[in-house]
Design a protein around this motif. Structure first.
Motif, PDB file in Angstrom:
ATOM      1  N   GLU A 154       0.815  -1.220   0.000  1.00 47.61           N
ATOM      2  CA  GLU A 154       0.000   0.000   0.000  1.00 47.61           C
ATOM      3  C   GLU A 154       0.848   1.269   0.000  1.00 47.61           C
ATOM      4  O   GLU A 154       0.314   2.376  -0.099  1.00 47.61           O
ATOM      5  CB  GLU A 154      -0.951   0.012   1.208  1.00 47.61           C
ATOM      6  N   SER A 155       2.162   1.118   0.077  1.00 49.71           N
ATOM      7  CA  SER A 155       3.074   2.256   0.088  1.00 49.71           C
ATOM      8  C   SER A 155       3.134   2.912  -1.297  1.00 49.71           C
ATOM      9  O   SER A 155       2.985   2.254  -2.322  1.00 49.71           O
ATOM     10  CB  SER A 155       4.465   1.775   0.483  1.00 49.71           C
ATOM     11  N   PRO A 156       3.367   4.229  -1.336  1.00 51.43           N
ATOM     12  CA  PRO A 156       3.503   4.892  -2.639  1.00 51.43           C
ATOM     13  C   PRO A 156       4.778   4.487  -3.379  1.00 51.43           C
ATOM     14  O   PRO A 156       4.918   4.728  -4.567  1.00 51.43           O
ATOM     15  CB  PRO A 156       3.512   6.375  -2.291  1.00 51.43           C
ATOM     16  N   TYR A 157       5.712   3.858  -2.682  1.00 47.70           N
ATOM     17  CA  TYR A 157       6.969   3.427  -3.295  1.00 47.70           C
ATOM     18  C   TYR A 157       6.903   1.987  -3.808  1.00 47.70           C
ATOM     19  O   TYR A 157       7.921   1.433  -4.213  1.00 47.70           O
ATOM     20  CB  TYR A 157       8.122   3.542  -2.292  1.00 47.70           C
ATOM     21  N   TYR A 158       5.716   1.372  -3.792  1.00 46.55           N
ATOM     22  CA  TYR A 158       5.568  -0.023  -4.193  1.00 46.55           C
ATOM     23  C   TYR A 158       5.992  -0.240  -5.645  1.00 46.55           C
ATOM     24  O   TYR A 158       6.843  -1.080  -5.928  1.00 46.55           O
ATOM     25  CB  TYR A 158       4.118  -0.477  -3.982  1.00 46.55           C
ATOM     26  N   TYR A 159       5.406   0.504  -6.576  1.00 44.09           N
ATOM     27  CA  TYR A 159       5.704   0.302  -7.989  1.00 44.09           C
ATOM     28  C   TYR A 159       7.134   0.701  -8.370  1.00 44.09           C
ATOM     29  O   TYR A 159       7.787  -0.033  -9.121  1.00 44.09           O
ATOM     30  CB  TYR A 159       4.681   1.017  -8.868  1.00 44.09           C
ATOM     31  N   PRO A 160       7.660   1.822  -7.873  1.00 39.80           N
ATOM     32  CA  PRO A 160       9.067   2.126  -8.201  1.00 39.80           C
ATOM     33  C   PRO A 160      10.045   1.072  -7.679  1.00 39.80           C
ATOM     34  O   PRO A 160      10.970   0.675  -8.397  1.00 39.80           O
ATOM     35  CB  PRO A 160       9.327   3.476  -7.547  1.00 39.80           C
ATOM     36  N   LEU A 161       9.835   0.605  -6.444  1.00 39.90           N
ATOM     37  CA  LEU A 161      10.721  -0.427  -5.902  1.00 39.90           C
ATOM     38  C   LEU A 161      10.572  -1.738  -6.658  1.00 39.90           C
ATOM     39  O   LEU A 161      11.558  -2.449  -6.887  1.00 39.90           O
ATOM     40  CB  LEU A 161      10.442  -0.660  -4.416  1.00 39.90           C
ATOM     41  N   LEU A 162       9.364  -2.066  -7.060  1.00 40.63           N
ATOM     42  CA  LEU A 162       9.122  -3.289  -7.809  1.00 40.63           C
ATOM     43  C   LEU A 162       9.820  -3.242  -9.163  1.00 40.63           C
ATOM     44  O   LEU A 162      10.479  -4.210  -9.576  1.00 40.63           O
ATOM     45  CB  LEU A 162       7.615  -3.492  -7.986  1.00 40.63           C
ATOM     46  N   ILE A 163       9.710  -2.126  -9.847  1.00 34.31           N
ATOM     47  CA  ILE A 163      10.341  -1.989 -11.163  1.00 34.31           C
ATOM     48  C   ILE A 163      11.859  -1.996 -11.038  1.00 34.31           C
ATOM     49  O   ILE A 163      12.562  -2.681 -11.798  1.00 34.31           O
ATOM     50  CB  ILE A 163       9.838  -0.710 -11.853  1.00 34.31           C
ATOM     51  N   ILE A 164      12.396  -1.266 -10.069  1.00 30.15           N
ATOM     52  CA  ILE A 164      13.846  -1.217  -9.881  1.00 30.15           C
ATOM     53  C   ILE A 164      14.381  -2.583  -9.455  1.00 30.15           C
ATOM     54  O   ILE A 164      15.419  -3.037  -9.937  1.00 30.15           O
ATOM     55  CB  ILE A 164      14.221  -0.129  -8.858  1.00 30.15           C
ATOM     56  N   GLY A 165      13.660  -3.276  -8.571  1.00 29.77           N
ATOM     57  CA  GLY A 165      14.086  -4.604  -8.132  1.00 29.77           C
ATOM     58  C   GLY A 165      14.114  -5.604  -9.267  1.00 29.77           C
ATOM     59  O   GLY A 165      15.058  -6.395  -9.394  1.00 29.77           O
ATOM     60  N   CYS A 166      13.096  -5.577 -10.119  1.00 30.19           N
ATOM     61  CA  CYS A 166      13.071  -6.484 -11.277  1.00 30.19           C
ATOM     62  C   CYS A 166      14.189  -6.154 -12.256  1.00 30.19           C
ATOM     63  O   CYS A 166      14.820  -7.057 -12.824  1.00 30.19           O
ATOM     64  CB  CYS A 166      11.722  -6.424 -11.969  1.00 30.19           C
ATOM     65  N   ALA A 167      14.444  -4.877 -12.457  1.00 29.79           N
ATOM     66  CA  ALA A 167      15.517  -4.471 -13.368  1.00 29.79           C
ATOM     67  C   ALA A 167      16.884  -4.887 -12.827  1.00 29.79           C
ATOM     68  O   ALA A 167      17.745  -5.349 -13.592  1.00 29.79           O
ATOM     69  CB  ALA A 167      15.475  -2.965 -13.588  1.00 29.79           C
ATOM     70  N   VAL A 168      17.090  -4.760 -11.528  1.00 28.67           N
ATOM     71  CA  VAL A 168      18.368  -5.153 -10.932  1.00 28.67           C
ATOM     72  C   VAL A 168      18.553  -6.665 -11.018  1.00 28.67           C
ATOM     73  O   VAL A 168      19.655  -7.153 -11.306  1.00 28.67           O
ATOM     74  CB  VAL A 168      18.462  -4.645  -9.471  1.00 28.67           C
ATOM     75  N   CYS A 169      17.487  -7.432 -10.820  1.00 23.47           N
ATOM     76  CA  CYS A 169      17.581  -8.896 -10.946  1.00 23.47           C
ATOM     77  C   CYS A 169      17.919  -9.299 -12.376  1.00 23.47           C
ATOM     78  O   CYS A 169      18.748 -10.187 -12.599  1.00 23.47           O
ATOM     79  CB  CYS A 169      16.277  -9.549 -10.510  1.00 23.47           C
ATOM     80  N   ALA A 170      17.287  -8.664 -13.341  1.00 23.75           N
ATOM     81  CA  ALA A 170      17.573  -8.970 -14.746  1.00 23.75           C
ATOM     82  C   ALA A 170      19.007  -8.577 -15.096  1.00 23.75           C
ATOM     83  O   ALA A 170      19.707  -9.307 -15.818  1.00 23.75           O
ATOM     84  CB  ALA A 170      16.589  -8.248 -15.648  1.00 23.75           C
ATOM     85  N   MET A 171      19.473  -7.442 -14.572  1.00 14.64           N
ATOM     86  CA  MET A 171      20.835  -7.013 -14.828  1.00 14.64           C
ATOM     87  C   MET A 171      21.838  -7.983 -14.204  1.00 14.64           C
ATOM     88  O   MET A 171      22.897  -8.254 -14.785  1.00 14.64           O
ATOM     89  CB  MET A 171      21.065  -5.605 -14.274  1.00 14.64           C
ATOM     90  N   ALA A 172      21.510  -8.539 -13.041  1.00 14.10           N
ATOM     91  CA  ALA A 172      22.405  -9.487 -12.383  1.00 14.10           C
ATOM     92  C   ALA A 172      22.579 -10.745 -13.223  1.00 14.10           C
ATOM     93  O   ALA A 172      23.705 -11.235 -13.394  1.00 14.10           O
ATOM     94  CB  ALA A 172      21.859  -9.840 -11.000  1.00 14.10           C
TER      95      ALA A 172
END
Length: 76
Positions: free
Chosen positions: A40-58
């Motif tokens: 429910e946090s306003p940072y949910y979607y930005p953190l989700l997108i950044i986390g997925c991008a970092v996993c793909a980059m790894a």
């Protein structure tokens, strides 16, 4: 007669890439767990997108680092 030797500079470049990929292998799931802990946090979607991008980059960097190390051992 040419000897088959490992190119040290390319080998160290590949090791540096693998070290950076290990850091991103840990950082990606941590960011995703932060995102999923409070949806429910306003940072949910930005953190989700950044986390997925970092996993793909790894994953990409692991393959790139291994390819660089193999290129240093077995010259083209």
């Amino acid at each position: 007669m040419e000897e088959n030797r490992t190119d040290k500079t390319v080998l160290f470049k590949g090791i540096k890439i693998l070290i950076f990929s290990v850091l991103t292998l840990f950082m990606g799931p941590i960011l995703l767990s932060f995102a999923y802990s409070k949806p429910e946090s306003p940072y949910y979607y930005p953190l989700l997108i950044i986390g997925c991008a970092v996993c793909a980059m790894a994953v990409f960097m692991v393959f790139k680092g291994l390819k660089t190390i193999m290129d240093s051992m077995f010259k083209k």
